[in-house]
Design an enzyme around this catalytic site. Structure first.
Site, PDB file in Angstrom:
ATOM      1  CG  ASN A  48      14.734   0.979  43.359  1.00  0.00           C
ATOM      2  OD1 ASN A  48      14.688  -0.061  42.723  1.00  0.00           O
ATOM      3  ND2 ASN A  48      14.406   1.035  44.648  1.00  0.00           N
TER       4      ASN A  48
ATOM      5  CG  HIS B 176      19.389  -5.317  46.520  1.00  0.00           C
ATOM      6  ND1 HIS B 176      19.419  -4.413  47.562  1.00  0.00           N
ATOM      7  CD2 HIS B 176      18.195  -5.120  45.908  1.00  0.00           C
ATOM      8  CE1 HIS B 176      18.295  -3.709  47.583  1.00  0.00           C
ATOM      9  NE2 HIS B 176      17.541  -4.119  46.576  1.00  0.00           N
TER      10      HIS B 176
ATOM     11  CG  ASP C  43      19.664  -2.867  39.678  1.00  0.00           C
ATOM     12  OD1 ASP C  43      20.421  -3.852  39.611  1.00  0.00           O
ATOM     13  OD2 ASP C  43      18.685  -2.722  38.917  1.00  0.00           O
TER      14      ASP C  43
ATOM     15  CG  ASP D 111      11.711  -2.302  42.537  1.00  0.00           C
ATOM     16  OD1 ASP D 111      12.945  -2.346  42.371  1.00  0.00           O
ATOM     17  OD2 ASP D 111      11.166  -2.720  43.571  1.00  0.00           O
ATOM     18  CG  ASN D 112      14.838  -3.744  39.774  1.00  0.00           C
ATOM     19  OD1 ASN D 112      15.493  -2.824  40.244  1.00  0.00           O
ATOM     20  ND2 ASN D 112      14.707  -4.911  40.385  1.00  0.00           N
TER      21      ASN D 112
END
Length: 465
Positions: A258, A139, A198, A309-310
């Site tokens: 996240n 992940h 994460d 998201d990231n």
């Protein structure tokens, strides 16, 4: 005066307050972060973007850029070997997938290293580490650079037996293709880090393993999970690990915790941490405090116009790039049927000099609201679907910088930055690379507001026509 004459007006006032203070703002925010107000894409010039290495990269959840030295820049990518293993990274599906694993078991996920100057891509070998999709389901990940020049990677691994953080070491030499496994950190059984997404690793000068992990949801499946998702409940958390404290929750009340990233101080000092609160559409800025183990100071919350998201930092740690989802209602359908249903992607940039008290000379009593510049928006998924991470390679100097005579760019009161923009998606083959990508890197919030107003006026004019 009867009780009704008192009770009814009180109820009406209370409901009016509830509607005005909570319901209407919630619905208004939901309308924007769910992409319902969007009508336009913002794409680079035609022909400047291409999907690279479709034969190797598949559904790469996370990518990181590393500048070793002049002339040597790597992208590390955690990717699938087969799309059937994607369900290991989706917390809603993990409980189902554990009981109904595909037969035969999918191959285990991969770690790739891409040298940008030569375009060489190699799969990093993991000698002695278990193979197969039951044991390798990557992940999010992060790495730190050690004093001897080696890299220590911390990778979330969704084993069928339970999620873990795997630590590997790597010597970033062109001839070395080995990731050496050195430790496994199981997630505790008490619910801390239950659904890890994460990780951010802090570079401790003494060599201790110190890292943060987001836990994206409280519930696995069922009606409670549906409520958590669709009403954007703040039921997730940020966890912390160090040898002294063990695992602990250091921040709760997050709506879909996240992606994570953070600065890498070399002196053991404080670090800035950037957390994507996906369901709320926010970036939360925290400060790691090395003098108080397991505590963070919250600096600021920055609202975005999509579900992030990231996040990823630029190499000089001056800019934050955030990839995310601009059509989340389509995203759910896309993940189940990526060949038939497309979904949108977006990348935004924040000049970090505008965040916290930095813009006011470091005075903690003031914070500024930074401009969030959307530098890439693909509503229809023409170039990429379901963007999860974006990194920027500033291999070119700022155009128009002092002493630069090769090229001039007219940007009013601004500064143009040029380089290559990389975007990865959760389902696609390859990584999108937009070459000679340019944007205005001015950190003047007044200028950004003026540009935003011009864009809004232009969109309104187009709609009238």
């Amino acid at each position: 005066m009867g009780i009704k004459s008192i009770l009814i007006p009180t109820i009406v006032i209370f409901l009016g307050y509830l509607l005005q203070a909570h319901v209407i703002p919630y619905l208004h925010r939901s309308y924007h972060v769910m992409g319902l107000s969007r009508t336009h894409s913002q794409l680079p010039p035609e022909g400047s973007c291409a999907v690279a290495h479709q034969d190797k990269f598949l559904g790469c959840e996370d990518i990181h850029i590393y500048k070793k030295e002049k002339g040597t820049t790597y992208i590390f990518a955690a990717c699938l070997a087969a799309y059937e293993n994607r369900w290991r990274t989706l917390s809603r599906q993990r409980a189902i997938d554990k009981e109904n694993r595909p037969v035969p078991t999918p191959p285990g996920d991969k770690i790739w290293r891409w040298r940008l100057e030569t375009d060489e891509v190699v799969e990093l070998e993991l000698p002695g580490f278990p193979e197969g999709g039951d044991e390798r389901a990557w992940h999010g990940f992060d790495f730190i650079e050690n004093a001897n020049g080696t890299l220590s990677f911390y990778i979330i691994n969704h084993r069928v037996s339970g999620s873990t953080i795997e630590k590997f070491t790597h010597e970033p030499d062109a001839k070395n293709h080995i990731l050496t496994h050195s430790a496994t950190f199981p997630l505790p059984e008490n619910g801390i880090g239950k659904h890890p997404n994460d990780v951010y690793a802090y570079p401790d000068p003494t060599g201790r393993d110190i890292f943060y992990v987001t836990s994206e949801h409280r519930y696995d499946t069922g009606i409670t999970r549906t409520i958590e998702d669709y009403t954007r409940r703040p039921w997730s958390h940020l966890a912390y690990y160090s040898p002294e404290t063990g695992w602990k929750v250091i921040k709760s009340g997050l709506a879909g915790a996240n992606g994570l990233t953070g600065t890498k101080p070399t002196d053991g000092g404080p670090a800035r941490i950037y957390l994507s609160e996906l369901l709320a559409g926010n970036i939360i800025i925290l400060e790691h405090r090395p003098d108080v183990a397991g505590e963070v100071r919250e600096i600021q919350t920055v609202p975005l116009g999509f579900l992030p998201d990231n996040p990823a930092l630029s190499s000089d740690e001056k800019d934050l790039y955030i990839a995310g989802h601009v059509t989340p209602l389509r995203s759910y359908k896309h993940f189940s049927n990526p060949e038939s249903v497309s979904t949108g992607s977006a990348v935004a940039r924040i000049a970090l000099s505008q965040t916290g008290s930095d813009f006011f000379g470091g005075r903690d009593e003031y914070t500024s609201t930074p401009a969030v510049e959307e530098i890439f928006v693909d509503l229809e998924g023409k170039l990429i679907n379901g963007s999860s991470t974006s990194v920027f390679w500033d291999r070119l100097p700022p155009v128009g910088a002092p002493g630069e005579e090769e090229e001039e760019e007219e940007v009013e009161r601004g500064e143009v930055v040029a380089g290559d923009l990389f975007i990865t998606g959760l389902t696609g083959r390859g990584i999108l690379r937009c070459k000679e990508f340019k944007y205005d890197a001015s950190d003047d919030p007044t200028l950004k507001e003026e540009q935003h107003e011009k864009t809004v006026e232009k969109d309104d004019h187009e709609e009238e026509e």
